[in-house]
Design a protein around this motif. Structure first.
Motif, short mmCIF file in Angstrom:
data_model
loop_
_atom_site.label_atom_id
_atom_site.label_comp_id
_atom_site.label_asym_id
_atom_site.label_seq_id
_atom_site.Cartn_x
_atom_site.Cartn_y
_atom_site.Cartn_z
N ASP A 4 0.82 -1.21 0.00
CA ASP A 4 0.00 0.00 0.00
C ASP A 4 0.85 1.26 0.00
O ASP A 4 0.50 2.26 -0.61
CB ASP A 4 -0.92 0.03 1.21
CG ASP A 4 -2.03 -1.01 1.11
OD1 ASP A 4 -2.29 -1.47 -0.02
OD2 ASP A 4 -2.59 -1.36 2.15
N ARG A 8 0.48 4.26 -2.88
CA ARG A 8 -0.14 5.51 -2.49
C ARG A 8 0.79 6.67 -2.81
O ARG A 8 1.89 6.75 -2.31
CB ARG A 8 -0.48 5.49 -1.02
CG ARG A 8 -1.53 4.41 -0.71
CD ARG A 8 -1.83 4.32 0.71
NE ARG A 8 -2.48 5.55 1.15
CZ ARG A 8 -2.81 5.80 2.40
NH1 ARG A 8 -2.55 4.91 3.32
NH2 ARG A 8 -3.40 6.92 2.74
N ALA A 12 0.33 10.64 1.61
CA ALA A 12 -0.11 9.37 2.19
C ALA A 12 0.99 8.30 2.08
O ALA A 12 1.25 7.57 3.03
CB ALA A 12 -1.38 8.89 1.52
N ASP A 16 3.03 6.60 5.17
CA ASP A 16 3.11 5.15 5.33
C ASP A 16 4.56 4.69 5.49
O ASP A 16 4.87 3.84 6.32
CB ASP A 16 2.48 4.43 4.14
CG ASP A 16 0.96 4.50 4.16
OD1 ASP A 16 0.40 4.75 5.24
OD2 ASP A 16 0.35 4.32 3.09
N THR A 59 -1.09 0.76 12.39
CA THR A 59 -2.37 0.06 12.21
C THR A 59 -3.40 0.62 13.18
O THR A 59 -3.07 1.36 14.11
CB THR A 59 -2.23 -1.45 12.48
OG1 THR A 59 -1.87 -1.65 13.84
CG2 THR A 59 -1.20 -2.09 11.55
N LEU A 60 -4.64 0.24 12.97
CA LEU A 60 -5.72 0.69 13.84
C LEU A 60 -5.57 0.14 15.25
O LEU A 60 -5.80 0.86 16.23
CB LEU A 60 -7.06 0.26 13.24
CG LEU A 60 -8.32 0.85 13.83
CD1 LEU A 60 -8.34 2.36 13.67
CD2 LEU A 60 -9.54 0.24 13.18
N ARG A 117 -6.75 7.36 12.85
CA ARG A 117 -6.17 6.25 12.10
C ARG A 117 -7.21 5.58 11.20
O ARG A 117 -6.88 5.10 10.12
CB ARG A 117 -5.58 5.22 13.07
CG ARG A 117 -4.83 4.11 12.39
CD ARG A 117 -3.67 4.65 11.59
NE ARG A 117 -3.06 3.61 10.81
CZ ARG A 117 -2.92 3.65 9.51
NH1 ARG A 117 -3.27 4.70 8.83
NH2 ARG A 117 -2.37 2.65 8.86
N ARG A 120 -7.41 7.06 7.86
CA ARG A 120 -6.28 6.61 7.05
C ARG A 120 -5.73 7.77 6.30
O ARG A 120 -4.96 8.01 5.59
CB ARG A 120 -6.67 5.46 6.16
CG ARG A 120 -5.47 4.83 5.54
CD ARG A 120 -5.78 3.55 4.94
NE ARG A 120 -4.49 3.03 4.51
CZ ARG A 120 -4.34 1.92 3.90
NH1 ARG A 120 -5.35 1.18 3.67
NH2 ARG A 120 -3.16 1.51 3.54
#
Length: 120
Positions: A4, A8, A12, A16, A59-60, A117, A120
């Protein structure tokens, strides 16, 4: 680096890549230390720091853990300060106000971190 992060573009993708670097841990510690000052000034510091922790979390579930950890550290620090001043027993005997303050300390940064989060 995840797939990802490569796909992206722009901010973003850079965010990441930053989340997966070794600088992310340093940033989390810095935000936490800054958060202690922010919370000492105003209760909205819980929301601001929680949002920053969520932004830096990979991560969440990590965002939730970072928010809970920050809130728990603030709660422990506040309890220690009250214990040193001899007011811990009074605080814990306040019933609903004790629950509200403890719940806010744990819940506000966690909800802010997870909310940011999740966007995103």
């Amino acid at each position: 680096m995840s797939a990802d992060a490569v796909d992206r573009p722009g901010v973003a993708g850079r965010l990441d890549r930053f989340r997966e670097s070794h600088y992310a841990a340093v940033a989390l510690v810095a935000v936490t230390l800054l958060g202690f000052v922010a919370v000492a000034v105003h209760w909205a510091g819980f929301l601001a720091v929680g949002a920053l922790l969520g932004l830096l979390s990979a991560t969440l579930s990590r965002a939730a853990v970072h928010g809970l950890t920050f809130g728990g550290l603030v709660l422990l620090g506040f309890g220690g300060w009250l214990a040193l001043s001899g007011a811990l027993a009074t605080w814990t005997s306040l019933g609903l106000l004790f629950g509200l303050s403890a719940g806010a300390a744990l819940g506000l940064p966690t909800l802010a971190a997870v909310g940011v989060r999740a966007l995103r």
